[in-house]
Motif scaffolding. Structure first.
Motif, PDB file in Angstrom:
ATOM      1  N   ASP A 115      -1.345  -6.109   3.488  1.00  0.00           N
ATOM      2  CA  ASP A 115      -0.798  -7.840   3.756  1.00  0.00           C
ATOM      3  C   ASP A 115       0.897  -7.640   3.490  1.00  0.00           C
ATOM      4  OD1 ASP A 115      -2.925  -8.542   4.521  1.00  0.00           O
ATOM      5  OD2 ASP A 115      -3.529  -9.675   2.509  1.00  0.00           O
ATOM      6  N   GLY A 116       1.199  -6.581   2.594  1.00  0.00           N
ATOM      7  CA  GLY A 116       2.770  -6.199   2.272  1.00  0.00           C
ATOM      8  C   GLY A 116       3.342  -5.153   3.082  1.00  0.00           C
ATOM      9  N   SER A 117       4.069  -4.385   2.552  1.00  0.00           N
ATOM     10  CA  SER A 117       4.504  -3.180   3.186  1.00  0.00           C
ATOM     11  C   SER A 117       3.678  -1.941   2.977  1.00  0.00           C
ATOM     12  CB  SER A 117       5.951  -2.952   2.608  1.00  0.00           C
ATOM     13  OG  SER A 117       7.005  -3.794   3.105  1.00  0.00           O
ATOM     14  N   VAL A 118       3.705  -0.803   3.806  1.00  0.00           N
ATOM     15  CA  VAL A 118       3.083   0.345   3.810  1.00  0.00           C
ATOM     16  C   VAL A 118       4.238   1.557   3.569  1.00  0.00           C
ATOM     17  CG1 VAL A 118       1.694   1.856   4.827  1.00  0.00           C
ATOM     18  CG2 VAL A 118       1.332  -0.349   5.188  1.00  0.00           C
ATOM     19  N   ALA A 170       7.654  -7.542   5.901  1.00  0.00           N
ATOM     20  CA  ALA A 170       6.905  -6.265   5.578  1.00  0.00           C
ATOM     21  C   ALA A 170       7.729  -5.260   6.557  1.00  0.00           C
ATOM     22  CB  ALA A 170       5.255  -6.305   5.564  1.00  0.00           C
ATOM     23  N   ARG A 171       7.553  -4.105   5.766  1.00  0.00           N
ATOM     24  CA  ARG A 171       8.077  -2.831   6.403  1.00  0.00           C
ATOM     25  C   ARG A 171       7.063  -1.725   6.356  1.00  0.00           C
ATOM     26  NH1 ARG A 171      14.505  -2.800   7.004  1.00  0.00           N
ATOM     27  NH2 ARG A 171      14.778  -4.965   6.968  1.00  0.00           N
ATOM     28  N   ILE A 172       7.320  -0.779   7.055  1.00  0.00           N
ATOM     29  CA  ILE A 172       6.466   0.566   7.105  1.00  0.00           C
ATOM     30  C   ILE A 172       7.455   1.615   6.684  1.00  0.00           C
ATOM     31  CG2 ILE A 172       5.006   2.124   8.212  1.00  0.00           C
ATOM     32  CD1 ILE A 172       3.969  -0.253  10.109  1.00  0.00           C
ATOM     33  N   PHE A 173       7.333   2.429   5.715  1.00  0.00           N
ATOM     34  CA  PHE A 173       8.148   3.708   5.530  1.00  0.00           C
ATOM     35  C   PHE A 173       7.226   4.847   5.646  1.00  0.00           C
ATOM     36  CE2 PHE A 173       9.724  -0.166   3.223  1.00  0.00           C
ATOM     37  CZ  PHE A 173      11.322   0.130   3.601  1.00  0.00           C
ATOM     38  N   ARG A 204      -3.031   4.933  12.444  1.00  0.00           N
ATOM     39  CA  ARG A 204      -2.457   3.876  12.467  1.00  0.00           C
ATOM     40  C   ARG A 204      -2.021   3.283  11.360  1.00  0.00           C
ATOM     41  NH1 ARG A 204      -7.456   1.201  16.237  1.00  0.00           N
ATOM     42  NH2 ARG A 204      -7.624   3.154  17.618  1.00  0.00           N
ATOM     43  N   ALA A 205      -0.671   2.496  11.242  1.00  0.00           N
ATOM     44  CA  ALA A 205      -0.396   1.723   9.962  1.00  0.00           C
ATOM     45  C   ALA A 205       0.068   0.250  10.373  1.00  0.00           C
ATOM     46  CB  ALA A 205       0.846   2.516   9.470  1.00  0.00           C
ATOM     47  N   LEU A 229       0.852  -1.124   0.201  1.00  0.00           N
ATOM     48  CA  LEU A 229       0.107  -0.067  -0.073  1.00  0.00           C
ATOM     49  C   LEU A 229       0.937   1.086   0.056  1.00  0.00           C
ATOM     50  CD1 LEU A 229      -2.792   1.318   0.497  1.00  0.00           C
ATOM     51  CD2 LEU A 229      -2.586   1.144   2.702  1.00  0.00           C
ATOM     52  N   THR A 230       0.582   2.111  -0.989  1.00  0.00           N
ATOM     53  CA  THR A 230       1.214   3.444  -0.728  1.00  0.00           C
ATOM     54  C   THR A 230       0.294   4.542  -0.696  1.00  0.00           C
ATOM     55  OG1 THR A 230       2.949   2.575  -2.458  1.00  0.00           O
ATOM     56  CG2 THR A 230       2.735   4.898  -2.349  1.00  0.00           C
TER      57      THR A 230
END
Length: 263
Positions: free
Chosen positions: A192-195, A215-218, A204-205, A177-178
């Motif tokens: 379900d992948g990275s944000v 998965a990661r959050i940027f 919230r993320a 998700l972008t």
């Protein structure tokens, strides 16, 4: 000789989709569990006050009796959270749910959790085969190189071009998700992948919602109420103040959530 102090939590709390938390009981000590949840509510009242919680007895060798379960439910209510269901585990759990008048949720636990051997439970759907995405040039200070992020073969990454406002939830199933703008306070983005968030994150993320621990959050501007990867979470009160407002990445390492500033 003084007795050894047990620092392990009696209940392991993980955050899942749609704002429901899974409380997996590790030690069947009602008073201790209630105090732990009361502390969580006090540290993050906006997040946990009146929060819906699924009680999971799968971490115990024996299912508790009805009286003990009722005492736990009453204590959790008193601590400020709302037990709404039991996590399915055994026939005994099913009978207990009937006695308590609570529903069973079979998929919630299997969607993100692996058993002690490291293999997915039978109820869990197999993770889709995914291709790695390019790693951002900037790396977090002190963080390992960003691991390849799962992305579905059949679905491209989801792009959210308008602000995610309070009370709104965006979910990218089987993909990254972008978000090109803001995630407002009280809003929730799940993937379900990275944000990837290119504006301020004030809500919230949740990344790796189906159990993807890579998965990661940027985030370009970090003010999060909560961040979670594969159910492992941190709330605003647990995040170092020096990271607030900074560009950060969030990843999971040895079952611990890590947050570091990006250069």
């Amino acid at each position: 000789m003084s007795a050894a102090v047990d620092f392990e939590p009696a209940g392991e709390l993980k955050i899942g989709q749609v704002g429901i938390a899974n409380l997996r009981i590790r030690t069947l000590d009602v008073s201790r569990l209630v105090e732990e949840m009361r502390g969580r509510v006090q540290r993050a009242p906006k997040l946990f006050a009146r929060a819906a919680v699924v009680i999971d007895f799968g971490g115990l060798t024996r299912t508790p009796d009805e009286a003990t379960a009722r005492a736990l439910i009453a204590g959790l209510h008193e601590a400020g959270v709302l037990p709404v269901a039991l996590a399915y585990g055994t026939a005994e759990t099913e009978r207990l749910s009937e006695a308590l008048g609570l529903p069973l949720l079979a998929k919630f636990r299997a969607s993100y959790e692996r058993d002690e051997s490291g293999t997915a439970p039978e109820a869990a759907a197999p993770a889709p085969r995914r291709e790695p995405e390019p790693v951002p040039k900037s790396a977090a200070k002190g963080a390992p190189p960003a691991a390849a992020t799962p992305a579905s073969n059949s679905a491209p990454g989801m792009i959210q071009s308008t602000p995610v406002r309070s009370g709104q939830q965006i979910y990218a199933e089987n993909r990254d998700l972008t978000v090109l703008t803001t995630v407002g306070a009280g809003a929730e983005v799940i993937s379900d992948g990275s944000v990837h968030i290119y504006g301020p994150l004030r809500g919230r993320a949740l990344a790796g919602a189906q159990g993807n621990e890579q998965a990661r959050i940027f985030c370009r501007e970090f003010h999060a109420e909560l961040v979670a990867i594969a159910g492992h979470y941190k709330v605003m009160e647990e995040i170092p103040k020096e990271l607030r407002g900074k560009a950060v990445q969030v990843w999971l390492e040895d079952q611990q959530l890590k947050i570091a500033a990006l250069d």
